[in-house]
Scaffold this motif. Structure first.
Motif, PDB file in Angstrom:
ATOM      1  N   SER A  58      41.987  47.221  39.182  1.00 46.37           N
ATOM      2  CA  SER A  58      43.214  46.528  38.620  1.00 46.37           C
ATOM      3  C   SER A  58      42.887  46.697  37.007  1.00 46.37           C
ATOM      4  N   ALA A  59      41.652  46.877  36.625  1.00 47.35           N
ATOM      5  CA  ALA A  59      41.509  47.110  35.275  1.00 47.35           C
ATOM      6  C   ALA A  59      42.078  48.305  34.713  1.00 47.35           C
ATOM      7  N   LYS A  60      42.140  49.344  35.453  1.00 45.16           N
ATOM      8  CA  LYS A  60      43.015  50.605  35.054  1.00 45.16           C
ATOM      9  C   LYS A  60      44.312  50.918  35.519  1.00 45.16           C
ATOM     10  N   ASP A  61      44.778  49.825  36.333  1.00 45.65           N
ATOM     11  CA  ASP A  61      46.333  49.954  36.833  1.00 45.65           C
ATOM     12  C   ASP A  61      46.904  48.688  36.883  1.00 45.65           C
ATOM     13  N   LYS A  62      47.609  48.201  35.892  1.00 41.53           N
ATOM     14  CA  LYS A  62      48.229  47.048  35.531  1.00 41.53           C
ATOM     15  C   LYS A  62      49.311  46.706  36.619  1.00 41.53           C
ATOM     16  N   ARG A  63      49.727  47.459  37.559  1.00 40.11           N
ATOM     17  CA  ARG A  63      50.378  47.143  38.634  1.00 40.11           C
ATOM     18  C   ARG A  63      49.766  46.341  39.453  1.00 40.11           C
ATOM     19  N   ILE A  64      48.535  46.412  39.714  1.00 34.88           N
ATOM     20  CA  ILE A  64      47.743  45.685  40.572  1.00 34.88           C
ATOM     21  C   ILE A  64      47.255  44.054  40.375  1.00 34.88           C
ATOM     22  N   THR A  65      47.698  43.474  41.392  1.00 40.65           N
ATOM     23  CA  THR A  65      47.425  41.974  41.456  1.00 40.65           C
ATOM     24  C   THR A  65      46.226  41.886  42.385  1.00 40.65           C
ATOM     25  N   TYR A  66      45.302  41.106  42.252  1.00 39.77           N
ATOM     26  CA  TYR A  66      44.421  40.930  43.502  1.00 39.77           C
ATOM     27  C   TYR A  66      44.093  39.340  43.581  1.00 39.77           C
ATOM     28  N   ILE A  67      44.369  39.035  44.829  1.00 41.02           N
ATOM     29  CA  ILE A  67      44.080  37.640  45.167  1.00 41.02           C
ATOM     30  C   ILE A  67      42.963  37.349  46.056  1.00 41.02           C
ATOM     31  N   SER A  68      41.845  36.733  45.491  1.00 42.51           N
ATOM     32  CA  SER A  68      40.720  36.499  46.643  1.00 42.51           C
ATOM     33  C   SER A  68      40.533  35.253  46.980  1.00 42.51           C
ATOM     34  N   PHE A  69      40.547  34.819  48.462  1.00 38.18           N
ATOM     35  CA  PHE A  69      40.439  33.578  48.885  1.00 38.18           C
ATOM     36  C   PHE A  69      38.966  33.203  48.952  1.00 38.18           C
ATOM     37  N   SER A  70      38.952  32.090  49.040  1.00 40.03           N
ATOM     38  CA  SER A  70      37.548  30.985  48.784  1.00 40.03           C
ATOM     39  C   SER A  70      36.690  31.360  50.051  1.00 40.03           C
TER      40      SER A  70
END
Length: 318
Positions: A58-70
């Motif tokens: 995501s740091a190099k591709d602004k199209r990426i959204t990451y969602i991390s569960f608990s």
């Protein structure tokens, strides 16, 4: 104006597969330059370095959204989180292990833009590389659920599909806690084009679906989309009651006419154990439905987000 494709990728311990997947999806998205892409990676409580890998990407591709569960909430919760947070006119779901070929996306998008279909779904035409016993039970499951429920599930169907916004909104409206997406896709309707493809092996890592997990998942599908098991329990009770009455009548008549005593403790024990087993089986069926109702009534969130790189992410849904 370009239409946007939101690509939802559930991930659980996919550290090894993600670099290969990202390279391939980047190639495909570059070819489809008449679309904008939004890549939503949902880290389902991975125990390896999946999250760290997504952060680097995501740091190099602004199209990426990451969602991390608990924690690990399951693939169904991961897909639901993706649906809720997707903003594209078209929304796709696919796995990161490359068993859902990204190269099919251009053809899938072409079918949607034609206006004839609301969804393009994929199905495997073979099961090469899969244990025979697993393939046998998988085919049996598809036959059974299509006969006893309203869900329209094609044999070999994958979660990999591309949908229009209207269909995604309908799926989001089905907010039940116990989710079975293959059944939900069929239940909401909409016109679907089935796209066959040859089975592909994982690019890296190991499958997270054991035989037992798949068995439990199939039971969830049957319970979520059919009341036939409850009918089986009811008719079993009626049938056994009728048989018991006939046997009682037979014994009484034999005693009156011939004076024969009722003998045979072994046969009596077998009958008691048989009826007791049927009763426990029926109670188990009812218990499964009650447990699903219990989970729905508690209104616990489908998932809880621990970390994300997007401020407007919906962090939990009840």
């Amino acid at each position: 104006m370009k239409k946007k494709i939101s690509l939802i990728v559930p991930c659980y311990n996919e550290e090894e597969a993600l670099p290969f997947f990202y390279k391939e999806i980047s190639r495909v998205s570059d070819e489809m330059n008449n679309y904008d892409f939004e890549l939503i990676f949902v880290d389902d409580g991975s125990k390896d370095k999946t999250l760290e890998t997504l952060q680097k990407l995501s740091a190099k591709d602004k199209r990426i959204t990451y969602i991390s569960f608990s924690r690990n909430f399951g693939k169904e919760a991961a897909m639901y989180a993706g649906f809720i947070n997707a903003s594209g006119e078209y929304v796709a779901v696919m796995d990161a292990d490359m068993q859902d070929p990204p190269s099919l996306l251009p053809e899938m998008a072409a079918y949607l833009t034609s206006g004839e279909y609301d969804s393009v779904a994929t199905r495997r035409v073979n099961r090469e590389g899969e244990p025979r016993i697993r393939s046998f039970f998988a085919r049996a499951f598809y036959r059974i659920i299509n006969k006893i429920s309203d869900a329209d599930i094609v044999d070999g169907a994958r979660d990999y599909r591309l949908m229009k916004r209207e269909m995604v909104d309908a799926i989001i409206e089905m907010g039940e806690y116990n989710r079975f997406s293959k059944g939900i896709y069929g239940w909401v309707g909409f016109k679907t084009k089935w796209l066959p493809f040859q089975n592909a092996e994982r690019i890296a890592g190991e499958t997270k679906w054991s035989f037992w997990k798949l068995f439990k998942y199939s039971l969830d599908g049957i319970i979520n989309f059919s009341q036939v098991p409850l009918s089986i329990a009811s008719w079993s009770g009626i049938l056994l009651t009728g048989i018991a009455l006939l046997i009682i009548l037979f014994i009484c008549i034999r005693k009156l006419l011939f004076g024969d005593p009722v003998a045979g403790w072994a046969s009596l024990t077998c009958i008691i154990m048989f009826i007791g087993g049927i009763q426990l089986f029926c109670m188990g069926i009812i218990g499964q439905y009650l447990s699903k109702m219990y989970l729905e009534i508690k209104k616990r969130p489908h998932y809880i987000v621990r970390q994300t790189n997007r401020e407007d992410t919906v962090k939990k849904v009840q």
